[in-house]
Design a protein around this motif. Structure first.
Motif, PDB file in Angstrom:
ATOM      1  N   GLY A  39      39.006  39.437  40.081  1.00 39.17           N
ATOM      2  CA  GLY A  39      39.472  39.519  41.463  1.00 39.17           C
ATOM      3  C   GLY A  39      39.669  40.965  41.902  1.00 39.17           C
ATOM      4  N   ASP A  40      40.199  41.806  40.989  1.00 36.20           N
ATOM      5  CA  ASP A  40      40.397  43.221  41.298  1.00 36.20           C
ATOM      6  C   ASP A  40      39.072  43.925  41.580  1.00 36.20           C
ATOM      7  N   ILE A  41      38.037  43.564  40.827  1.00 39.58           N
ATOM      8  CA  ILE A  41      36.709  44.170  41.032  1.00 39.58           C
ATOM      9  C   ILE A  41      36.252  43.940  42.466  1.00 39.58           C
ATOM     10  N   PHE A  42      36.413  42.715  42.949  1.00 45.98           N
ATOM     11  CA  PHE A  42      35.937  42.401  44.292  1.00 45.98           C
ATOM     12  C   PHE A  42      36.848  42.972  45.362  1.00 45.98           C
ATOM     13  N   THR A  43      38.141  43.060  45.092  1.00 43.21           N
ATOM     14  CA  THR A  43      39.071  43.650  46.054  1.00 43.21           C
ATOM     15  C   THR A  43      38.741  45.126  46.268  1.00 43.21           C
ATOM     16  N   VAL A  44      38.439  45.846  45.203  1.00 40.47           N
ATOM     17  CA  VAL A  44      38.110  47.272  45.284  1.00 40.47           C
ATOM     18  C   VAL A  44      36.848  47.501  46.111  1.00 40.47           C
ATOM     19  N   ASN A  45      35.888  46.580  46.039  1.00 40.18           N
ATOM     20  CA  ASN A  45      34.613  46.767  46.726  1.00 40.18           C
ATOM     21  C   ASN A  45      34.658  46.392  48.212  1.00 40.18           C
ATOM     22  N   LYS A  46      35.772  45.901  48.704  1.00 37.21           N
ATOM     23  CA  LYS A  46      36.008  45.594  50.117  1.00 37.21           C
ATOM     24  C   LYS A  46      35.016  44.615  50.735  1.00 37.21           C
ATOM     25  N   ALA A  47      33.771  45.034  50.951  1.00 33.52           N
ATOM     26  CA  ALA A  47      32.785  44.162  51.598  1.00 33.52           C
ATOM     27  C   ALA A  47      31.458  44.258  50.868  1.00 33.52           C
ATOM     28  N   LEU A  48      30.729  43.162  50.886  1.00 26.68           N
ATOM     29  CA  LEU A  48      29.375  43.125  50.357  1.00 26.68           C
ATOM     30  C   LEU A  48      28.452  43.014  51.554  1.00 26.68           C
ATOM     31  N   MET A  49      27.503  43.931  51.617  1.00 27.50           N
ATOM     32  CA  MET A  49      26.604  44.028  52.760  1.00 27.50           C
ATOM     33  C   MET A  49      25.228  43.473  52.395  1.00 27.50           C
ATOM     34  N   PRO A  50      24.413  43.120  53.401  1.00 21.20           N
ATOM     35  CA  PRO A  50      23.055  42.678  53.102  1.00 21.20           C
ATOM     36  C   PRO A  50      22.332  43.721  52.233  1.00 21.20           C
ATOM     37  N   GLY A  51      21.729  43.242  51.151  1.00 22.13           N
ATOM     38  CA  GLY A  51      21.034  44.132  50.215  1.00 22.13           C
ATOM     39  C   GLY A  51      21.875  44.550  49.028  1.00 22.13           C
ATOM     40  N   ASP A  52      23.216  44.415  49.114  1.00 24.18           N
ATOM     41  CA  ASP A  52      24.063  44.731  47.961  1.00 24.18           C
ATOM     42  C   ASP A  52      23.772  43.748  46.829  1.00 24.18           C
ATOM     43  N   ILE A  53      23.840  44.254  45.603  1.00 17.79           N
ATOM     44  CA  ILE A  53      23.510  43.446  44.424  1.00 17.79           C
ATOM     45  C   ILE A  53      24.682  43.439  43.457  1.00 17.79           C
ATOM     46  N   ILE A  54      24.973  42.258  42.933  1.00 18.84           N
ATOM     47  CA  ILE A  54      25.929  42.109  41.834  1.00 18.84           C
ATOM     48  C   ILE A  54      25.156  41.574  40.636  1.00 18.84           C
ATOM     49  N   LEU A  55      25.347  42.219  39.494  1.00 18.06           N
ATOM     50  CA  LEU A  55      24.744  41.774  38.244  1.00 18.06           C
ATOM     51  C   LEU A  55      25.850  41.316  37.303  1.00 18.06           C
ATOM     52  N   LEU A  56      25.666  40.166  36.705  1.00 17.39           N
ATOM     53  CA  LEU A  56      26.544  39.689  35.645  1.00 17.39           C
ATOM     54  C   LEU A  56      25.673  39.620  34.391  1.00 17.39           C
ATOM     55  N   ASP A  57      25.835  40.605  33.493  1.00 18.40           N
ATOM     56  CA  ASP A  57      25.024  40.700  32.279  1.00 18.40           C
ATOM     57  C   ASP A  57      25.849  40.332  31.065  1.00 18.40           C
ATOM     58  N   TRP A  58      25.362  39.365  30.288  1.00 17.55           N
ATOM     59  CA  TRP A  58      25.974  39.075  28.994  1.00 17.55           C
ATOM     60  C   TRP A  58      25.178  39.844  27.943  1.00 17.55           C
TER      61      TRP A  58
END
Length: 194
Positions: free
Chosen positions: A125-144
């Motif tokens: 939750g803190d990760i997303f709070t720090v990033n404020k907004a996700l804009m068109p074209g923004d990418i999130i990667l979840l790598d195991w």
């Protein structure tokens, strides 16, 4: 029988063009590659699709694995690294998005297992709070990455320390692949189920 050089050149060009189409597809303007490399391991596209919220397109999701998987259990058990990619198609507030992830875990993980996940969910939750907004074209990667854990990358930057617990990775993946996924059509698309 020998073929004219111009015909051979044309055939070679056609074969190259076809191979280019085979390595990339496009979903709602997002280029989806057939492969991705995580921690030096080449992964294959397991599936890709669009996350809808009502009638709105939210993001294009992609799942990359070392071998074909068709369930959460197969995904977690598959050897080597794994990647879930989200490329956003519209602006969304990151804080509420992080809360939706927590709700997705709650919808898919037995209540008696939730207490072990709370510290990780707070960090997420803190990760997303720090990033404020996700804009068109923004990418999130979840790598195991085996031996390292789940690495979260948002907007090209690694977000804090890896989440080391395999149980936490499974809980996060249950948002997309559990019994109550956020979007059943996206689940099927990511698992390559037609």
């Amino acid at each position: 029988m020998t073929l004219p050089k111009s015909l051979l050149a044309g055939l070679a060009s056609l074969m190259l063009a076809c191979s280019a189409f085979a390595t990339t597809q496009e979903i709602s303007g997002v280029k989806v590659e057939d492969t991705a490399t995580v921690a030096g391991t080449k992964l294959q596209l397991n599936g890709a699709g669009i996350r809808y919220k009502a009638v709105f397109k939210v993001y294009v999701g992609e799942l990359y694995t070392t071998q074909k998987v068709s369930s959460l259990e197969e995904l977690v058990a598959a050897p080597g690294p794994k990647r879930l990619t989200m490329t956003f198609l519209r602006e969304i507030e990151a804080g509420p998005f992080g809360k939706l992830l927590t709700r997705g875990v709650e919808d898919n993980v037995p209540k008696n297992e939730m207490s072990k996940l709370v510290p990780g969910l707070i960090r997420m939750g803190d990760i997303f709070t720090v990033n404020k907004a996700l804009m068109p074209g923004d990418i999130i990667l979840l790598d195991w990455i085996p031996g390292t854990g789940m690495v979260v990358t948002a907007k090209g930057k690694v977000q804090g320390e890896p989440f080391k617990e395999p149980e936490f990775f499974k809980a996060i993946m249950s948002i997309w692949f559990g019994t109550s996924p956020a979007d059943f059509k996206l689940k099927d698309a990511l698992l390559g189920i037609k």
